[in-house]
Design an enzyme around this catalytic site. Sequence first.
Site, PDB file in Angstrom:
ATOM      1  N   ASP A  17       0.784  -1.364   0.070  1.00 12.63           N
ATOM      2  CA  ASP A  17       0.526   0.376  -0.144  1.00 12.63           C
ATOM      3  C   ASP A  17       0.396   1.420  -0.187  1.00 12.63           C
ATOM      4  O   ASP A  17       0.755   2.334   1.182  1.00 12.63           O
ATOM      5  CB  ASP A  17      -1.061  -0.013   1.131  1.00 12.63           C
ATOM      6  N   GLU A  44     -10.730   0.378  -3.864  1.00 20.25           N
ATOM      7  CA  GLU A  44     -10.580   1.103  -2.378  1.00 20.25           C
ATOM      8  C   GLU A  44      -8.734   2.010  -2.869  1.00 20.25           C
ATOM      9  O   GLU A  44      -8.552   1.874  -4.020  1.00 20.25           O
ATOM     10  CB  GLU A  44      -9.771  -0.094  -1.500  1.00 20.25           C
TER      11      GLU A  44
END
Length: 535
Positions: free
Chosen positions: A16, A187
């Site tokens: 991420d 997301e």
Amino acid sequence: MGKKLVNPVLRGFHPDASILKVGLDYYMATSTFEWMPGIDIYHSRDLVNWRHVASPIQTCFQLDFKGNYNSGSLWAPHLSYSEGYFWLVVTDVKTNTAFKDTLNYLFVSKDITGDWGEPLFLHASGFDPAFFHDDDGKHYLVSMLYDHRLDYERFSGLVMQEFDWHKKELVGKRQRFFKGTDLGVCEGPQLVKKDGWYYLLAAAGGTGYSHAATVSRSKYLEGPYELSPWHPFLTTKDDPDNPLQKSGHACFIEVQADEWYIAHICSRPLQKRGNCPLGRETSLQKIVWENGWPHLANGSHHPDLYVEKPSIAKQIAQKMDFSETVRFTNQDLPASFKSLRMPINRPEISLTDCPGHLRLYGRQSISSLHEQTLLARRWQHFNFIAETEMVFQPANFQQMAGLVLFYDTDNWVYLHVSFDDNQEKKYIQLEENFQNKFHYASDRIYIEKETPLILRVEVTKEVAQFSFKYPEKQSFQLVGSKLRIDGLSDDAIKSGGKLAFTGEMVGICAQDMYDHKSHADFSYFSYLEKHREKE
């Protein structure tokens, strides 16, 4: 030296990534989930080699992860710069049922390596938020909207809300501005403004082999957003032979005028669409802009293992070996060390109580979601040897210490020393736990009571061999046979119905399930790449 950058650039459990440029400096922030210090920030001047410089979340007073479920806690961070401050947005994920308690906070610091202070609570509505700082001086928090209602879809689109920097609070009405794409849940949304267009880069398709990234754009911040003709922007869903599987969640970075890259998530399986013990890593890809749309420079939506180096790194050699040997003679632990759910700076972890050693005071069991004494570092190679020297004098069977391969509290392999009350002897034994199915993987080996032990594990892809020896001996004694350890991975754990997307760790620990008074002393810990892997 090589003309190409070799991916991944952040190896082993670095998911991420949020990438940021400030002046000539580049920074990347990555998720750490239940491991502390929380959120790792790396620095580079060339985008090729990265050095750890900060982990802003250091104490339970900032955020408390005790009791959080495995693969919860700190999810995708977002790092930005505005108003003379670095902004770090994080999500502390507490629950995972039809309800999802996702507490979103902002930390700020004048200095990337300085004190990030106390968190500012933003909201608890969805996860993976990001700030967008518009060129009119306004700030907006962009996030997904999670819906717990049983007769609604869990993903309810993307929302944005203005943030008042002076009041330090969200203001105005929350506005839903994007419904997502045909790839499902959207997301990690991030906005970039270029040439009068707002570009929305988002992750989609889950976290496994269908993972992807999408791009949409609009002339107006609030939309409507149109989907890129290069859709998906990034994925390996249709490319099972690609070495960088599960590619998706990405972040734009402009190096020079008209020179752009993305940092993105990926995983490297041991076999085609197999288990990925190194977890989710970070790679870089060059992108180009065509007719106002970004796409990978290779003309596809598939990432490359070898990528053209940025112009600022043409003469830079890339570091590939992340071996280290730590001798516990200093006053600080290396940045590579992580503590499970608890701060690394606490009385149970001492570099001073036994000079020249790291002393670990045993606390709760290796299954505890609360207060464990466990220190570990990431696997960064498929083939490595980890070793430590330990002095430990257990007084009963409830006191243990040793060397562990650890994914989470439900999945580990543990070479531990303990005490047999019946034989009144100290022993060493190997125990493994896969998806909370426990069994011993070796016989008990009785050992000399007062002597230090050197504990070792040799990992070769999906296989591990544990051993030990006395310091004065030349050769190691095997403990048990070779074990299959590829079950210590997201993929294997998900197949058992559990949420999992962190990465494998190797480390040292101590437990005292009697009176929390015993301790183990470690003189060194080494993690050595066993041999060069073929890229």
